[in-house]
Design an enzyme around this catalytic site. Structure first.
Site, short mmCIF file in Angstrom:
data_model
loop_
_atom_site.label_atom_id
_atom_site.label_comp_id
_atom_site.label_asym_id
_atom_site.label_seq_id
_atom_site.Cartn_x
_atom_site.Cartn_y
_atom_site.Cartn_z
NE ARG A 64 -128.19 -6.69 -61.66
CZ ARG A 64 -129.44 -6.77 -61.19
NH1 ARG A 64 -130.04 -7.93 -61.07
NH2 ARG A 64 -130.09 -5.67 -60.86
NE ARG A 90 -136.02 -7.86 -61.43
CZ ARG A 90 -135.92 -9.14 -61.77
NH1 ARG A 90 -134.82 -9.81 -61.55
NH2 ARG A 90 -136.95 -9.76 -62.31
CG HIS A 108 -136.62 -1.93 -46.60
ND1 HIS A 108 -136.39 -2.94 -47.50
CD2 HIS A 108 -136.37 -2.43 -45.37
CE1 HIS A 108 -136.04 -4.04 -46.82
NE2 HIS A 108 -136.00 -3.75 -45.54
#
Ligand code: GRF
Length: 199
Positions: A64, A90, A108
């Site tokens: 990552r 992600r 969101h």
């Protein structure tokens, strides 16, 4: 102001920013679109608009941290004033957040702090919420935990399923995103603790 948009899916939020960026009065210009997967529909929207794209897929990196560094590099190429995560699925790591401090925002599809995470619309529906909505926030190291910039409430209607509710949220979300991204690039974004000042 130079906008770099991060996408994973169909990119309807990106489409709204591209429509706004066509307008002479909008202070934002989408200068690059970066996706975490080659299949992201938002890449096609960018290409159709003649906007450079990049794909930085986690599977192409050893871990990552390496992916996060590569993502930061690919965004930096476009010299953004503001990085807009719009349906990017992600978690943005330190390499990105430290490279563009206070200049990464995310949209969101819920009224944070309610229903963080990748299934916000499904969770609100399952909980039996009567009102949900969308949130534009500054991205911090957590998952959907950063300081709130703006929110809009959206009613849950009887008979809603995840798709109908998410579509109703997206109508409000696109407007919130275009409006506030414009204000941010025109007037600046200041974060002090949990409080955010735009302009
Ligand atoms: C948006 O509702 C975003 O908030 C959520 O996923 C959706 C992406 O939609 N994370 P699109 O790719 O912009 O159409």
């Amino acid at each position: 102001g130079r906008l770099v948009v991060l996408v994973s899916g169909g990119g309807s939020n990106l489409a709204a920013l591209l429509a706004a960026h066509e307008g002479p009065a909008y202070p934002g210009r989408v200068v690059g679109v970066v996706a975490d997967r080659a299949s992201a529909g938002g890449l096609d929207l960018a290409r159709a608009a003649g906007i450079p794209t990049a794909v930085v897929a986690p599977g192409d990196f050893d871990d990552r941290a390496a992916w996060d560094r590569a993502l930061a590099e690919s965004i930096a190429v476009f010299r953004p004033d503001l990085v807009v995560s719009a349906g990017f699925m992600r978690i943005l790591g330190a390499a990105v957040l430290d490279r563009f401090p206070g200049r990464v925002v995310n949209t969101h599809p819920a009224l944070l702090p309610s229903f963080p995470g990748a299934h916000a619309v499904r969770d609100a529906l399952a909980f039996g919420a009567k009102v949900t909505g969308c949130t534009l926030h500054v991205v911090d190291a957590g998952v959907d935990t950063g300081p709130v910039i703006a929110q809009v409430a959206v009613p849950v209607e009887p008979g809603d399923d995840e798709a109908t509710l998410h579509e109703r949220i997206k109508v409000a979300e696109r407007r919130l995103l275009v409006d506030w991204v414009g204000r941010i690039v025109a007037g600046g974004l200041t974060v002090e603790g949990r409080s955010v000042t735009v302009g």
